[in-house]
Design a protein around this motif. Sequence first.
Motif, PDB file in Angstrom:
ATOM      1  N   ARG A 164      59.683  45.010 112.360  1.00  0.00           N
ATOM      2  CA  ARG A 164      59.228  44.611 111.018  1.00  0.00           C
ATOM      3  C   ARG A 164      59.734  43.226 110.618  1.00  0.00           C
ATOM      4  O   ARG A 164      59.218  42.636 109.659  1.00  0.00           O
ATOM      5  N   THR A 165      60.737  42.716 111.319  1.00  0.00           N
ATOM      6  CA  THR A 165      61.213  41.364 111.017  1.00  0.00           C
ATOM      7  C   THR A 165      60.439  40.300 111.787  1.00  0.00           C
ATOM      8  O   THR A 165      60.758  39.119 111.679  1.00  0.00           O
ATOM      9  N   GLY A 166      59.450  40.727 112.558  1.00  0.00           N
ATOM     10  CA  GLY A 166      58.625  39.777 113.298  1.00  0.00           C
ATOM     11  C   GLY A 166      58.985  39.637 114.761  1.00  0.00           C
ATOM     12  O   GLY A 166      58.384  38.820 115.472  1.00  0.00           O
ATOM     13  N   TRP A 219      70.984  43.949 108.520  1.00  0.00           N
ATOM     14  CA  TRP A 219      69.594  43.954 108.998  1.00  0.00           C
ATOM     15  C   TRP A 219      68.636  44.410 107.905  1.00  0.00           C
ATOM     16  O   TRP A 219      67.503  43.910 107.834  1.00  0.00           O
ATOM     17  N   ASN A 220      69.067  45.328 107.046  1.00  0.00           N
ATOM     18  CA  ASN A 220      68.219  45.712 105.913  1.00  0.00           C
ATOM     19  C   ASN A 220      67.958  44.515 105.007  1.00  0.00           C
ATOM     20  O   ASN A 220      66.844  44.346 104.486  1.00  0.00           O
ATOM     21  N   ALA A 221      68.988  43.678 104.805  1.00  0.00           N
ATOM     22  CA  ALA A 221      68.816  42.474 103.987  1.00  0.00           C
ATOM     23  C   ALA A 221      67.829  41.517 104.640  1.00  0.00           C
ATOM     24  O   ALA A 221      66.963  40.935 103.956  1.00  0.00           O
ATOM     25  N   VAL A 222      67.929  41.355 105.948  1.00  0.00           N
ATOM     26  CA  VAL A 222      66.988  40.489 106.670  1.00  0.00           C
ATOM     27  C   VAL A 222      65.567  41.031 106.564  1.00  0.00           C
ATOM     28  O   VAL A 222      64.609  40.292 106.311  1.00  0.00           O
ATOM     29  N   GLU A 223      65.447  42.347 106.729  1.00  0.00           N
ATOM     30  CA  GLU A 223      64.132  42.986 106.648  1.00  0.00           C
ATOM     31  C   GLU A 223      63.518  42.824 105.262  1.00  0.00           C
ATOM     32  O   GLU A 223      62.319  42.519 105.125  1.00  0.00           O
ATOM     33  N   ASN A 224      64.320  42.997 104.207  1.00  0.00           N
ATOM     34  CA  ASN A 224      63.818  42.844 102.838  1.00  0.00           C
ATOM     35  C   ASN A 224      63.398  41.403 102.559  1.00  0.00           C
ATOM     36  O   ASN A 224      62.386  41.163 101.899  1.00  0.00           O
ATOM     37  N   ARG A 225      64.170  40.447 103.057  1.00  0.00           N
ATOM     38  CA  ARG A 225      63.817  39.043 102.856  1.00  0.00           C
ATOM     39  C   ARG A 225      62.496  38.704 103.551  1.00  0.00           C
ATOM     40  O   ARG A 225      61.653  38.000 103.004  1.00  0.00           O
ATOM     41  N   LYS A 226      62.311  39.234 104.762  1.00  0.00           N
ATOM     42  CA  LYS A 226      61.058  38.994 105.487  1.00  0.00           C
ATOM     43  C   LYS A 226      59.881  39.617 104.751  1.00  0.00           C
ATOM     44  O   LYS A 226      58.795  39.025 104.661  1.00  0.00           O
ATOM     45  N   ARG A 227      60.088  40.823 104.214  1.00  0.00           N
ATOM     46  CA  ARG A 227      59.007  41.497 103.504  1.00  0.00           C
ATOM     47  C   ARG A 227      58.629  40.734 102.227  1.00  0.00           C
ATOM     48  O   ARG A 227      57.445  40.580 101.917  1.00  0.00           O
ATOM     49  N   LYS A 228      59.619  40.245 101.500  1.00  0.00           N
ATOM     50  CA  LYS A 228      59.334  39.468 100.288  1.00  0.00           C
ATOM     51  C   LYS A 228      58.619  38.167 100.623  1.00  0.00           C
ATOM     52  O   LYS A 228      57.712  37.733  99.890  1.00  0.00           O
ATOM     53  N   ALA A 229      59.009  37.536 101.726  1.00  0.00           N
ATOM     54  CA  ALA A 229      58.352  36.294 102.147  1.00  0.00           C
ATOM     55  C   ALA A 229      56.886  36.550 102.484  1.00  0.00           C
ATOM     56  O   ALA A 229      56.010  35.745 102.138  1.00  0.00           O
ATOM     57  N   ARG A 230      56.602  37.671 103.151  1.00  0.00           N
ATOM     58  CA  ARG A 230      55.209  37.996 103.474  1.00  0.00           C
ATOM     59  C   ARG A 230      54.409  38.286 102.206  1.00  0.00           C
ATOM     60  O   ARG A 230      53.241  37.908 102.104  1.00  0.00           O
ATOM     61  N   SER A 231      55.053  38.967 101.249  1.00  0.00           N
ATOM     62  CA  SER A 231      54.362  39.278  99.992  1.00  0.00           C
ATOM     63  C   SER A 231      54.012  38.004  99.237  1.00  0.00           C
ATOM     64  O   SER A 231      52.896  37.859  98.709  1.00  0.00           O
ATOM     65  N   ARG A 232      54.951  37.051  99.173  1.00  0.00           N
ATOM     66  CA  ARG A 232      54.677  35.782  98.497  1.00  0.00           C
ATOM     67  C   ARG A 232      53.560  35.024  99.191  1.00  0.00           C
ATOM     68  O   ARG A 232      52.708  34.393  98.548  1.00  0.00           O
ATOM     69  N   LYS A 233      53.561  35.085 100.526  1.00  0.00           N
ATOM     70  CA  LYS A 233      52.526  34.378 101.275  1.00  0.00           C
ATOM     71  C   LYS A 233      51.146  34.969 100.992  1.00  0.00           C
ATOM     72  O   LYS A 233      50.155  34.241 100.841  1.00  0.00           O
ATOM     73  N   LEU A 234      51.061  36.299 100.894  1.00  0.00           N
ATOM     74  CA  LEU A 234      49.798  36.953 100.587  1.00  0.00           C
ATOM     75  C   LEU A 234      49.335  36.613  99.181  1.00  0.00           C
ATOM     76  O   LEU A 234      48.132  36.419  98.935  1.00  0.00           O
ATOM     77  N   GLU A 235      50.260  36.522  98.241  1.00  0.00           N
ATOM     78  CA  GLU A 235      49.893  36.164  96.875  1.00  0.00           C
ATOM     79  C   GLU A 235      49.340  34.758  96.808  1.00  0.00           C
ATOM     80  O   GLU A 235      48.382  34.481  96.057  1.00  0.00           O
ATOM     81  N   VAL A 236      49.917  33.845  97.575  1.00  0.00           N
ATOM     82  CA  VAL A 236      49.430  32.455  97.610  1.00  0.00           C
ATOM     83  C   VAL A 236      48.029  32.412  98.179  1.00  0.00           C
ATOM     84  O   VAL A 236      47.140  31.697  97.678  1.00  0.00           O
ATOM     85  N   ILE A 237      47.769  33.195  99.224  1.00  0.00           N
ATOM     86  CA  ILE A 237      46.456  33.220  99.866  1.00  0.00           C
ATOM     87  C   ILE A 237      45.407  33.751  98.890  1.00  0.00           C
ATOM     88  O   ILE A 237      44.279  33.247  98.792  1.00  0.00           O
ATOM     89  N   LYS A 238      45.779  34.805  98.143  1.00  0.00           N
ATOM     90  CA  LYS A 238      44.835  35.380  97.183  1.00  0.00           C
ATOM     91  C   LYS A 238      44.525  34.408  96.052  1.00  0.00           C
ATOM     92  O   LYS A 238      43.433  34.357  95.508  1.00  0.00           O
TER      93      LYS A 238
END
Length: 375
Positions: A306-308, A356-375
Amino acid sequence: MKLLVIIVPFLIAVFLGRIIIPFILFVSYKKRLFDPVDPRKFHQKIIPRLGGVSFAPVQSCLFIISVIVLYKVNFVPLGIDTSEVFPMFMLLLCGLFILFLVGLADDLVGVHYQWKFIAQIIVACLFPLSGLWINDMYGILFITYLPPWIGMPLTIFAVVLIINAVNLIDGIDGLCSGLIMVGCSFLGILFIHYEAWLHALFAFITAGVLSSFFYYNVFGASKRKRRIFMGDTGSLTLGLSIAFLSISFAMNNQAIKPFSEGAIVTAFSTLIVPVFDVTRVLFVRWRDGQPLFKADRNHLHHKFLRTGMSHHMAMISILALALFFCVFNFVAVQYISNNVVVLCDILLWIGFIFVWNAVENRKRKARSRKLEVIK
């Protein structure tokens, strides 16, 4: 000269695996015996899952033949009376045969988890019956000698836990086989050091047959019909094999090896990753009110992906983590008490998961922001 006793069977195991697995691939494609594709799994192509069929037969037959040859040439592997050790190996082979049949039935037609669990308990009971059980805690929780009425049930519980932990860690290519290869090689070297030749022989035969499977599982190409999974036939028998080696090293028994102060910590360091991971997953399911045995995507390899990370990178990272615990525990028990080492293992694991949970959460938030920008 003694090392040839280990090296030759190891190379033969590699060779046999290299011959048997292509034959299994041929039969699997001929009879269309594939791992089912579903949303929970990563692969989306038909792939055979009977690679584990090659493990137990090679382990059992090659071990028996090697021992017969050793005694024919008057090489006594342990240098002492082996009458106490042979029953352990004989019942181990019986256990491998039982789990081989159960796993094969599950891979071909499916077996309800309750029946698999019953088979695991029956096989685990063979350990105390053969004289193999955890009889010493080496000072962990300030406990030393364990009487049979405590040590034997503890051994049964440990074997069932290890079998299930190994079975559940089999989620991405090369992970389960790689972890058991690391564990068998690590314990095999230690058994050689203590001149426990029979146990070292079994450990390296297991590592040898796994190395051939590892190649097809990780580097085999699906389009060329060269990729294969191990299935429950493999993961169940591998779980029993590593449980046998770990408990044998941990047992305070001069017939197996001389006494060593940190034996139990060193022995089970090979299983920290799968056992700690399944414990964490069960705790999370209990905390969230989910069924304990319901499959999900919360295992360590899922968190890495999930972290890529790629599948291969996730597999290599988890193997490196397992190797770190092996080396750390082996060195640490030479200088500090077993209690402190176990505490360090727990704290290191908790710290690693927290980070690792912190890394995973940061990656998930980054993906969410990227999707919002695309929309």
